[in-house]
Enzyme design. Structure first.
Site, short mmCIF file in Angstrom:
data_model
loop_
_atom_site.label_atom_id
_atom_site.label_comp_id
_atom_site.label_asym_id
_atom_site.label_seq_id
_atom_site.Cartn_x
_atom_site.Cartn_y
_atom_site.Cartn_z
CG HIS A 39 -1.95 -7.24 -1.22
ND1 HIS A 39 -1.66 -5.91 -0.97
CD2 HIS A 39 -3.22 -7.41 -0.79
CE1 HIS A 39 -2.69 -5.32 -0.43
NE2 HIS A 39 -3.66 -6.21 -0.29
CG HIS A 42 -1.09 -6.37 3.43
ND1 HIS A 42 -1.66 -7.23 2.53
CD2 HIS A 42 -2.09 -5.95 4.23
CE1 HIS A 42 -2.95 -7.35 2.77
NE2 HIS A 42 -3.25 -6.57 3.81
CB SER A 191 -8.03 -5.66 -2.40
OG SER A 191 -8.91 -6.44 -1.61
#
Ligand code: PAF
Length: 286
Positions: A39, A42, A191
């Protein structure tokens, strides 16, 4: 941007890194370890890696060693093709995508890295063996890739603390770069597990961040006020099950004593439905 090299084996990633290093001049290699289901959080790590290194290696490996028996290993989201496409867009050079048998050919490795007492607290108390699994796979990835810098997100604050200490204690020749947590507009930390919320749970989940903000604002009135502010925000939301609310000294990760004054990290772990959320922030206890 050009397509990254996808290296599914240890030999392939080592050879890709060796070739990349052999380019012009002294090329700096950055590693971004991930478990995929990428996502924007990252991608922010990859972008930071791009800024500080010449060659960016991203590993995608859902590491079974860090999941407990009753945890979500089998349902952990996996989206390799989409992940590689996203990594091409942000300019990753090499994507290491090992299988479980490539990383652990003889079954779960007998040799493990433990993180001492700090690995058994907070996340480590709720998820027995979790950090042993994390540190062991991070150590393997550092040995396999041999980066100059490794990039982690601050959302996993205890993981960052333990990796930094492992790198120091075991003299890994690598610098640990930490990137701020990326959040949705309402403050919820990004997350991979957020994908599992239904709309009602998703709207409840932001309370974890509201509680953190309340704790940070109350911190100048001391630890009791800080904890009470977070608790009252969390207790207003019956769908949240609090796992822990902790205030630790950032340099040691030890809970602070009553009367402590100075910089602290406030950490919250909670469950909404079957999704476990963690978040943290820095504050100044007055
Ligand atoms: O933070 C994660 O995604 C994982 O713990 C890591 C560092 C990739 C190790 O498996």
């Amino acid at each position: 941007m050009s397509e990254p090299i996808v290296a599914p084996t240890i030999a392939a990633v080592r050879s890709a890194v060796r070739n990349a290093r052999a380019g012009q001049g002294d090329r700096r290699i950055a590693l971004v370890p991930t478990m995929g289901a990428l996502h924007a959080g990252h991608l922010a790590l990859v972008e930071r890696a791009r800024d500080i290194a010449d060659v960016v290696v991203v590993s995608i490996f859902v590491n079974p060693l860090q999941f407990g028996q009753n945890e979500d290993l089998s349902s952990y989201p996996r989206s390799l093709e989409r992940d590689v496409a996203a990594l091409a867009d942000v300019g990753a050079d090499i994507v290491f995508t090992p299988t479980e048998s490539e990383m652990y050919p003889n079954g779960p490795s007998a040799t493990r890295i433990t993180g001492g007492a700090a690995a058994g607290m907070l996340e480590g108390a709720s998820r027995r063996g979790h950090f042993e699994g994390v540190l062991t796979v991070v150590a393997k990835l550092l040995h396999i890739v041999g980066p100059d810098v490794v990039v982690f997100g601050q959302k996993d604050a205890q993981q960052v603390f333990l990796v930094q200490r492992m790198v120091r204690d075991l003299d890994f020749p690598v610098r640990v770069e930490v990137v701020d947590t990326v959040r949705d507009e309402d403050g919820l930390a990004l997350s991979s597990r957020n994908a599992r919320f239904d709309p009602r749970q998703r709207s409840v989940a932001r309370t974890v961040h509201t509680a953190l903000e309340a704790a940070v604002s109350a911190a100048d009135r001391g630890i009791d006020a800080c904890v009470a502010a977070a608790q009252s925000a969390l207790m207003g939301e019956p769908l949240i099950q609090l796992d822990y609310l902790a205030v630790v000294e950032p340099g040691t990760f030890q809970p602070v004593d009553d009367g402590f004054r100075g910089k602290v990290r406030i950490l919250i772990a909670a469950r909404v439905g079957d999704v476990r959320l963690i978040d943290n922030d820095l504050a100044h206890l007055g």
